[in-house]
Design a protein around this motif. Structure first.
Motif, PDB file in Angstrom:
ATOM      1  N   ARG A 131      12.008  60.743   7.462  1.00  0.00           N
ATOM      2  CA  ARG A 131      10.701  60.451   6.855  1.00  0.00           C
ATOM      3  C   ARG A 131      10.819  59.250   5.906  1.00  0.00           C
ATOM      4  O   ARG A 131       9.942  58.390   5.836  1.00  0.00           O
ATOM      5  CB  ARG A 131      10.161  61.676   6.115  1.00  0.00           C
ATOM      6  N   GLY A 132      11.936  59.271   5.156  1.00  0.00           N
ATOM      7  CA  GLY A 132      12.169  58.157   4.224  1.00  0.00           C
ATOM      8  C   GLY A 132      12.285  56.838   4.988  1.00  0.00           C
ATOM      9  O   GLY A 132      11.698  55.824   4.606  1.00  0.00           O
ATOM     10  N   LYS A 133      13.048  56.854   6.098  1.00  0.00           N
ATOM     11  CA  LYS A 133      13.186  55.640   6.905  1.00  0.00           C
ATOM     12  C   LYS A 133      11.861  55.251   7.500  1.00  0.00           C
ATOM     13  O   LYS A 133      11.524  54.054   7.575  1.00  0.00           O
ATOM     14  CB  LYS A 133      14.218  55.860   8.014  1.00  0.00           C
ATOM     15  N   MET A 134      11.105  56.252   7.949  1.00  0.00           N
ATOM     16  CA  MET A 134       9.805  55.967   8.545  1.00  0.00           C
ATOM     17  C   MET A 134       8.888  55.337   7.509  1.00  0.00           C
ATOM     18  O   MET A 134       8.176  54.369   7.795  1.00  0.00           O
ATOM     19  CB  MET A 134       9.181  57.270   9.076  1.00  0.00           C
ATOM     20  N   THR A 135       8.925  55.837   6.306  1.00  0.00           N
ATOM     21  CA  THR A 135       8.101  55.269   5.238  1.00  0.00           C
ATOM     22  C   THR A 135       8.537  53.837   4.973  1.00  0.00           C
ATOM     23  O   THR A 135       7.700  52.944   4.816  1.00  0.00           O
ATOM     24  CB  THR A 135       8.221  56.142   3.966  1.00  0.00           C
ATOM     25  N   LYS A 140       7.631  48.145   5.662  1.00  0.00           N
ATOM     26  CA  LYS A 140       8.127  46.879   6.153  1.00  0.00           C
ATOM     27  C   LYS A 140       7.162  46.298   7.183  1.00  0.00           C
ATOM     28  O   LYS A 140       6.846  45.097   7.166  1.00  0.00           O
ATOM     29  CB  LYS A 140       9.515  47.074   6.767  1.00  0.00           C
ATOM     30  N   LYS A 141       6.682  47.162   8.053  1.00  0.00           N
ATOM     31  CA  LYS A 141       5.740  46.744   9.107  1.00  0.00           C
ATOM     32  C   LYS A 141       4.467  46.236   8.466  1.00  0.00           C
ATOM     33  O   LYS A 141       3.939  45.185   8.865  1.00  0.00           O
ATOM     34  CB  LYS A 141       5.457  47.926  10.025  1.00  0.00           C
ATOM     35  N   GLU A 142       3.960  46.931   7.476  1.00  0.00           N
ATOM     36  CA  GLU A 142       2.728  46.491   6.810  1.00  0.00           C
ATOM     37  C   GLU A 142       2.967  45.168   6.088  1.00  0.00           C
ATOM     38  O   GLU A 142       2.111  44.296   6.043  1.00  0.00           O
ATOM     39  CB  GLU A 142       2.244  47.584   5.838  1.00  0.00           C
ATOM     40  N   GLY A 143       4.159  45.042   5.534  1.00  0.00           N
ATOM     41  CA  GLY A 143       4.493  43.780   4.858  1.00  0.00           C
ATOM     42  C   GLY A 143       4.538  42.637   5.849  1.00  0.00           C
ATOM     43  O   GLY A 143       4.052  41.546   5.585  1.00  0.00           O
ATOM     44  N   GLU A 144       5.134  42.900   6.983  1.00  0.00           N
ATOM     45  CA  GLU A 144       5.222  41.857   8.008  1.00  0.00           C
ATOM     46  C   GLU A 144       3.835  41.545   8.551  1.00  0.00           C
ATOM     47  O   GLU A 144       3.502  40.386   8.826  1.00  0.00           O
ATOM     48  CB  GLU A 144       6.154  42.292   9.140  1.00  0.00           C
ATOM     49  N   LEU A 148       2.022  38.059   8.470  1.00  0.00           N
ATOM     50  CA  LEU A 148       1.510  37.445   9.708  1.00  0.00           C
ATOM     51  C   LEU A 148       0.039  37.159   9.555  1.00  0.00           C
ATOM     52  O   LEU A 148      -0.453  36.145  10.052  1.00  0.00           O
ATOM     53  CB  LEU A 148       1.731  38.367  10.915  1.00  0.00           C
ATOM     54  N   GLU A 149      -0.650  37.934   8.896  1.00  0.00           N
ATOM     55  CA  GLU A 149      -2.087  37.705   8.718  1.00  0.00           C
ATOM     56  C   GLU A 149      -2.292  36.529   7.783  1.00  0.00           C
ATOM     57  O   GLU A 149      -3.265  35.802   7.899  1.00  0.00           O
ATOM     58  CB  GLU A 149      -2.752  38.961   8.149  1.00  0.00           C
ATOM     59  N   LYS A 150      -1.436  36.344   6.874  1.00  0.00           N
ATOM     60  CA  LYS A 150      -1.556  35.225   5.950  1.00  0.00           C
ATOM     61  C   LYS A 150      -1.244  33.929   6.675  1.00  0.00           C
ATOM     62  O   LYS A 150      -1.725  32.883   6.296  1.00  0.00           O
ATOM     63  CB  LYS A 150      -0.604  35.388   4.777  1.00  0.00           C
TER      64      LYS A 150
END
Length: 151
Positions: A131-135, A140-144, A148-150
């Motif tokens: 769960r910790g890794k998934m979080t 990380k995915k949201e950051g990327e 990417l959106e920027k």
């Protein structure tokens, strides 16, 4: 008178002779009857003695039969007591075996429970780590994605 007196005496003697003969016959009949009574009593006593002897014999036979039956019953009782003792011993041995099996199963169940609890605990730790890794990965995915959106 003397002749008359002598005639009376002769007549009296003749009467006494007839009476004596009748008395003699009566005495003979009485003696015969007494003999017959004695014979019948002896016969009756013989029959009574024979009946008593026969009854004693039957009683002795019945006592012997009763003693044999009592002996047979005692032997049967001893046999059944022996069978019962053997059965009770067998039951006690079976109960002891079952107790040993029960204790072994209890120990095995305890070991399995402990192993299961340890396994669940280890899986919970792994799950928490996952769960910790998934979080982290989601972050990380949201950051990327944000990067990417920027761009």
């Amino acid at each position: 008178p003397l002749l008359e007196k002598l005639g009376g005496t002769v007549k009296k003697l003749l009467d006494d002779k007839d009476t004596a003969a009748a008395d003699s016959d009566a005495l003979q009949q009485l003696a015969d009857a007494q003999t017959k009574i004695t014979e019948l009593e002896a016969e009756k006593e013989g029959r009574v003695d024979a009946t008593k002897s026969e009854a004693k014999g039957e009683l002795a036979a019945l006592k012997k039969q009763l003693a044999e039956m009592a002996s047979e019953l005692e032997a049967e009782k001893e046999k059944k007591d022996g069978e019962l003792a053997a059965f009770e011993k067998q039951l006690a041995e079976m109960a002891a075996e079952l107790e040993v099996e029960k204790q072994a199963k209890a120990a095995e169940t305890g070991e399995l429970t402990t192993a299961l609890e340890e396994s669940v605990s280890a899986h919970q730790v792994e799950l928490e780590e996952a769960r910790g890794k998934m979080t982290e990965l989601e972050a990380k995915k949201e950051g990327e994605l944000a990067t990417l959106e920027k761009q």
